[in-house]
Design a protein around this motif. Structure first.
Motif, PDB file in Angstrom:
ATOM      1  N   GLU A 191      16.103  46.818  13.637  1.00 47.62           N
ATOM      2  CA  GLU A 191      15.344  47.912  13.165  1.00 47.62           C
ATOM      3  C   GLU A 191      16.195  49.241  13.122  1.00 47.62           C
ATOM      4  O   GLU A 191      16.039  50.134  12.455  1.00 47.62           O
ATOM      5  CB  GLU A 191      14.070  48.024  13.562  1.00 47.62           C
ATOM      6  N   GLN A 192      17.010  49.428  14.369  1.00 42.45           N
ATOM      7  CA  GLN A 192      17.675  50.657  14.361  1.00 42.45           C
ATOM      8  C   GLN A 192      18.983  50.709  13.754  1.00 42.45           C
ATOM      9  O   GLN A 192      19.473  51.850  13.460  1.00 42.45           O
ATOM     10  CB  GLN A 192      18.165  50.581  16.145  1.00 42.45           C
ATOM     11  N   GLY A 193      19.198  49.639  13.011  1.00 43.06           N
ATOM     12  CA  GLY A 193      20.343  49.683  12.268  1.00 43.06           C
ATOM     13  C   GLY A 193      21.706  49.145  12.688  1.00 43.06           C
ATOM     14  O   GLY A 193      22.652  49.185  12.072  1.00 43.06           O
ATOM     15  N   TYR A 194      21.619  48.422  13.954  1.00 48.56           N
ATOM     16  CA  TYR A 194      22.744  48.083  14.502  1.00 48.56           C
ATOM     17  C   TYR A 194      22.992  46.647  13.694  1.00 48.56           C
ATOM     18  O   TYR A 194      22.234  45.820  13.191  1.00 48.56           O
ATOM     19  CB  TYR A 194      22.245  47.295  16.063  1.00 48.56           C
ATOM     20  N   LEU A 195      24.382  46.323  13.570  1.00 47.75           N
ATOM     21  CA  LEU A 195      24.799  45.328  12.975  1.00 47.75           C
ATOM     22  C   LEU A 195      24.983  44.160  13.957  1.00 47.75           C
ATOM     23  O   LEU A 195      25.226  44.224  15.047  1.00 47.75           O
ATOM     24  CB  LEU A 195      26.289  45.426  12.475  1.00 47.75           C
ATOM     25  N   PRO A 196      24.615  42.812  13.390  1.00 55.75           N
ATOM     26  CA  PRO A 196      24.387  41.741  14.485  1.00 55.75           C
ATOM     27  C   PRO A 196      25.986  41.772  15.250  1.00 55.75           C
ATOM     28  O   PRO A 196      25.804  41.172  16.365  1.00 55.75           O
ATOM     29  CB  PRO A 196      23.953  40.558  13.670  1.00 55.75           C
ATOM     30  N   PHE A 238      30.643  50.039  19.335  1.00 53.05           N
ATOM     31  CA  PHE A 238      30.893  48.752  18.715  1.00 53.05           C
ATOM     32  C   PHE A 238      30.381  48.984  17.368  1.00 53.05           C
ATOM     33  O   PHE A 238      30.811  48.672  16.560  1.00 53.05           O
ATOM     34  CB  PHE A 238      30.212  47.845  19.540  1.00 53.05           C
ATOM     35  N   GLN A 239      28.977  49.539  17.401  1.00 51.84           N
ATOM     36  CA  GLN A 239      28.262  49.707  15.862  1.00 51.84           C
ATOM     37  C   GLN A 239      29.053  50.555  14.846  1.00 51.84           C
ATOM     38  O   GLN A 239      29.333  50.010  13.823  1.00 51.84           O
ATOM     39  CB  GLN A 239      27.255  50.436  16.230  1.00 51.84           C
ATOM     40  N   HIS A 240      29.742  51.565  15.221  1.00 57.11           N
ATOM     41  CA  HIS A 240      30.743  52.389  14.527  1.00 57.11           C
ATOM     42  C   HIS A 240      31.908  51.639  14.272  1.00 57.11           C
ATOM     43  O   HIS A 240      32.159  51.450  12.860  1.00 57.11           O
ATOM     44  CB  HIS A 240      31.153  53.737  15.269  1.00 57.11           C
ATOM     45  N   GLU A 241      32.481  50.965  14.959  1.00 61.43           N
ATOM     46  CA  GLU A 241      33.422  50.009  14.554  1.00 61.43           C
ATOM     47  C   GLU A 241      33.278  48.923  13.359  1.00 61.43           C
ATOM     48  O   GLU A 241      33.792  48.862  12.583  1.00 61.43           O
ATOM     49  CB  GLU A 241      34.183  49.173  15.762  1.00 61.43           C
ATOM     50  N   TYR A 242      32.067  48.334  13.569  1.00 57.02           N
ATOM     51  CA  TYR A 242      31.569  47.338  12.975  1.00 57.02           C
ATOM     52  C   TYR A 242      31.330  47.760  11.521  1.00 57.02           C
ATOM     53  O   TYR A 242      31.398  47.279  10.468  1.00 57.02           O
ATOM     54  CB  TYR A 242      30.624  46.346  13.471  1.00 57.02           C
ATOM     55  N   PHE A 243      30.868  49.033  11.519  1.00 57.36           N
ATOM     56  CA  PHE A 243      29.998  49.794  10.219  1.00 57.36           C
ATOM     57  C   PHE A 243      31.366  50.162   9.503  1.00 57.36           C
ATOM     58  O   PHE A 243      31.388  49.977   8.218  1.00 57.36           O
ATOM     59  CB  PHE A 243      29.232  50.833  10.641  1.00 57.36           C
ATOM     60  N   GLN A 244      32.482  50.445  10.024  1.00 57.20           N
ATOM     61  CA  GLN A 244      33.574  50.899   9.312  1.00 57.20           C
ATOM     62  C   GLN A 244      34.237  49.549   8.597  1.00 57.20           C
ATOM     63  O   GLN A 244      34.852  49.674   7.662  1.00 57.20           O
ATOM     64  CB  GLN A 244      34.618  51.355  10.204  1.00 57.20           C
ATOM     65  N   GLN A 245      33.783  48.399   9.136  1.00 55.78           N
ATOM     66  CA  GLN A 245      34.388  47.087   8.577  1.00 55.78           C
ATOM     67  C   GLN A 245      33.673  46.719   7.543  1.00 55.78           C
ATOM     68  O   GLN A 245      34.167  45.709   6.701  1.00 55.78           O
ATOM     69  CB  GLN A 245      34.455  46.266   9.580  1.00 55.78           C
ATOM     70  N   LEU A 246      32.461  47.189   7.115  1.00 52.83           N
ATOM     71  CA  LEU A 246      31.737  46.753   6.167  1.00 52.83           C
ATOM     72  C   LEU A 246      32.402  47.414   4.749  1.00 52.83           C
ATOM     73  O   LEU A 246      33.153  48.522   4.858  1.00 52.83           O
ATOM     74  CB  LEU A 246      30.240  47.689   6.027  1.00 52.83           C
ATOM     75  N   SER A 247      32.245  46.515   3.784  1.00 52.41           N
ATOM     76  CA  SER A 247      32.985  47.056   2.538  1.00 52.41           C
ATOM     77  C   SER A 247      32.375  48.109   1.667  1.00 52.41           C
ATOM     78  O   SER A 247      31.223  48.479   2.049  1.00 52.41           O
ATOM     79  CB  SER A 247      32.961  45.764   1.277  1.00 52.41           C
ATOM     80  N   ASP A 248      33.084  48.876   0.783  1.00 50.50           N
ATOM     81  CA  ASP A 248      32.549  49.881   0.089  1.00 50.50           C
ATOM     82  C   ASP A 248      31.250  49.531  -0.638  1.00 50.50           C
ATOM     83  O   ASP A 248      30.271  50.479  -0.600  1.00 50.50           O
ATOM     84  CB  ASP A 248      33.428  50.600  -0.584  1.00 50.50           C
TER      85      ASP A 248
END
Length: 503
Positions: free
Chosen positions: A289-294, A344-354
């Motif tokens: 719910e905080q928005g973290y990616l699994p 870690f969250q920032h790193e994985y968020f960057q990997q998300l596609s546009d």
RNA sequence: GCCGCGUUCGUCUAGUUGGCCCAGGACGUAAGAUUUUCAUUCUUAAAAUCGCGGGUUCGAAUCCCGCACGCGGUACCA
């Protein structure tokens, strides 16, 4: 064939430390080509919390930790809920009784309590063990006919394990090596409760054996009772599985186990999913719910107490499975670090596609009653993604792409909107109206022909323009933003700023 | 109290057979570069006398002993 299990008790939401234990079990099982089992340990009926089991299942689904057998999917070794296996345990308890490994104890909880108080008064601790059991109310101390009489009359009783006197018991721990304890110091644990249910200790051994568990990977808090478990395997004549006791997850500040309170106090979730406590009615924050990616949570957790033996930190689940090894699990407890989690969250968020980020943004845009062309949203998403860590920050950092600012940041106004600024802004409008609306032309006209040629302060003018268009002095490249918003919209915003902020 | 486990930068940790470690990486922090701003990015820096004290050894973060501190356990809870 490697078979491991994660065996939570459904007494509430799954603690993040439990998630890590499950993750290590999962990584090990997958790497070894083994099976991962979810077993519910609900032998304590008084602690049952509705919804907890479902919560656990949902949490693992979200995290991408999959089970091969378990309460939710069944399997050849079921049932996988201990309350559903209740009928099974009694025969094993009887087997222990027959072999002299267990005995009846009739001491009431009150009597035990009194005994403990009595010892406490003398600054001692009462332990139900080989030195005290003959002074208690049990089948070892009472005459046989008295025991039989009590049994016949239906007196409540428990079954206790009868530890042999003065024998060293060694636990071969995969992480810590050999740990030896003497039975003299161990207490005669209750194996079977007066309510007809086994305790964790009995149920755990019986189930692990019946389910053919090969490796028990669990928290360090179980290490002190491991000798009992070893003895139980011996008593049954079964081969014990291998043990690995994981170090604890500690609170970020100070020492001690990470608890829900620490999360509330320091502002981070200690549970994977949000949890509504049915009893207290209070809600606990969840990573999801905080928005973290699994994948971020998994990666962060994997490295809290384990490392691949080199400097690599970013690893997908598949890589973790490939690289995992019990030898590289550390022995000492790890303090949870919120900054690292966010990284870690920032790193994985960057990997998300546009497109993925655009979909998130689109939802937020729509929730503000705004319709925007998909291509435009994608463009905003791709431009702004890198400065965002959580999906929830999307609207806040991008809103001015979709609507004019309704207010202007006071500090920015004080710092940037210098006297006479509205004259410069009027000039900017003039430039926008007369110069071709494209990057190079605007750059030449505004930055070179107007600002530089008149020896004006670039930062001052551009930041005021930004303030007028955005409402704050943050954002992407100014001319790119102007081009995206369109000539008319930008002019409207500047005019409104001149009127609102004035001079 | 008793039993057990642990102790390398603020934090996570590398260091697995003692020498390549006056201890490496990452997060965070600081400075600088880039940018019209913020963020991103990049570079650099500060940061552990390897808990303390003894040994063993030519040589110890790594082996041995003692101590201290921390944590866990000590329920008819798991």
């Amino acid at each position: 064939m490697v078979r491991v299990r994660f065996a939570p008790s459904p007494t509430g939401p799954l603690h993040i430390g439990g998630v890590r234990t499950a993750l290590y079990n999962y990584l090990f099982a997958r790497q070894q080509g083994g099976k991962m089992i979810l077993r519910i340990e609900d032998t304590d009926q008084t602690r049952f919390v509705p919804g907890a089991e479902q919560y656990i299942i949902e949490a693992f689904q979200w995290l991408g930790i999959e089970f091969d057998e378990g309460v939710h999917i069944g399997g050849p070794y079921g049932p996988y809920r201990q309350s559903d296996r209740k009928a099974l345990y009694r025969q094993y308890a009887d087997q222990l009784l027959a072999g002299g490994w267990a005995y009846y104890a009739f001491d009431t909880p009150e009597a035990l309590d009194a005994k403990r108080k009595e010892y406490e008064a003398e600054k001692k601790t009462f332990q139900y063990d080989c030195t005290t059991r003959l002074g208690m109310c049990n089948s070892l101390a009472l005459p046989a006919d008295e025991v039989q009489r009590r049994l016949d009359s239906g007196d409540p009783y428990v079954l206790r394990f009868r530890f042999p006197e003065n024998t060293d018991i060694t636990v071969h721990d995969l992480i810590r090596g050999d740990v030896t304890m003497n039975s003299r110091l161990l207490d005669d644990k209750v194996l079977f409760k007066s309510d007809g249910m086994p305790t964790y200790h009995l149920a755990n051994i019986v189930d692990d054996h019946l389910m053919e568990i090969t490796h028990v990977i669990r928290g360090e808090e179980w290490l002190p009772s491991a000798p009992l478990h070893i003895m139980l395997y011996e008593a049954f004549g079964w081969q014990a599985p291998q043990f690995a006791h994981l170090p604890l997850l500690l609170k970020p500040d100070g020492n001690g186990k990470l608890s829900k309170r620490d999360g509330d106090r320091l502002g981070f979730p200690v549970f994977p999913l949000e949890w509504h406590d049915p009893k207290s009615g209070e809600t606990s924050n969840g990573y999801r719910e905080q928005g973290y990616l699994p994948q971020a949570v998994v990666n962060m957790l994997a490295l809290l107490g384990w490392n691949p033996g080199n400097d690599q930190e970013l690893m997908t689940m598949d890589e973790l499975i490939r690289l995992f090894s019990i030898e590289h699990i550390s022995k000492n407890g790890a303090k949870f670090n919120l900054d690292k989690a966010r990284w870690f969250q920032h790193e994985y968020f960057q990997q998300l596609s546009d497109d993925t980020v655009a979909d998130m943004l689109d939802t937020q845009v729509k929730s503000h009653g705004i319709e925007a062309p998909h291509e435009y949203v994608v463009k905003v998403a791709s431009m702004m993604k890198e400065r965002i860590t959580f999906p929830g920050e999307l609207w806040d950092t991008c809103s001015y792409f979709f609507q004019a600012p309704t207010e202007y940041n006071e500090k920015d106004v004080a710092k940037r909107w210098q006297p006479g600024m509205e004259g410069h802004m009027a000039k900017v409008i003039e430039i926008l109206e007369t110069v071709p609306f494209e990057y190079d032309a605007l750059h030449q006209a505004l930055l070179e022909d107007y600002i530089k040629a008149n020896q004006l302060n670039t930062g001052a003018i551009m930041n005021s323009l930004r303030l007028a268009v955005v409402g704050r002095t943050v954002g992407p490249d100014m001319l790119t933003l102007v081009l995206m918003l369109g000539k008319d919209e930008v002019i409207r915003r500047i005019q409104r700023a001149i009127e609102t902020i004035g001079n």
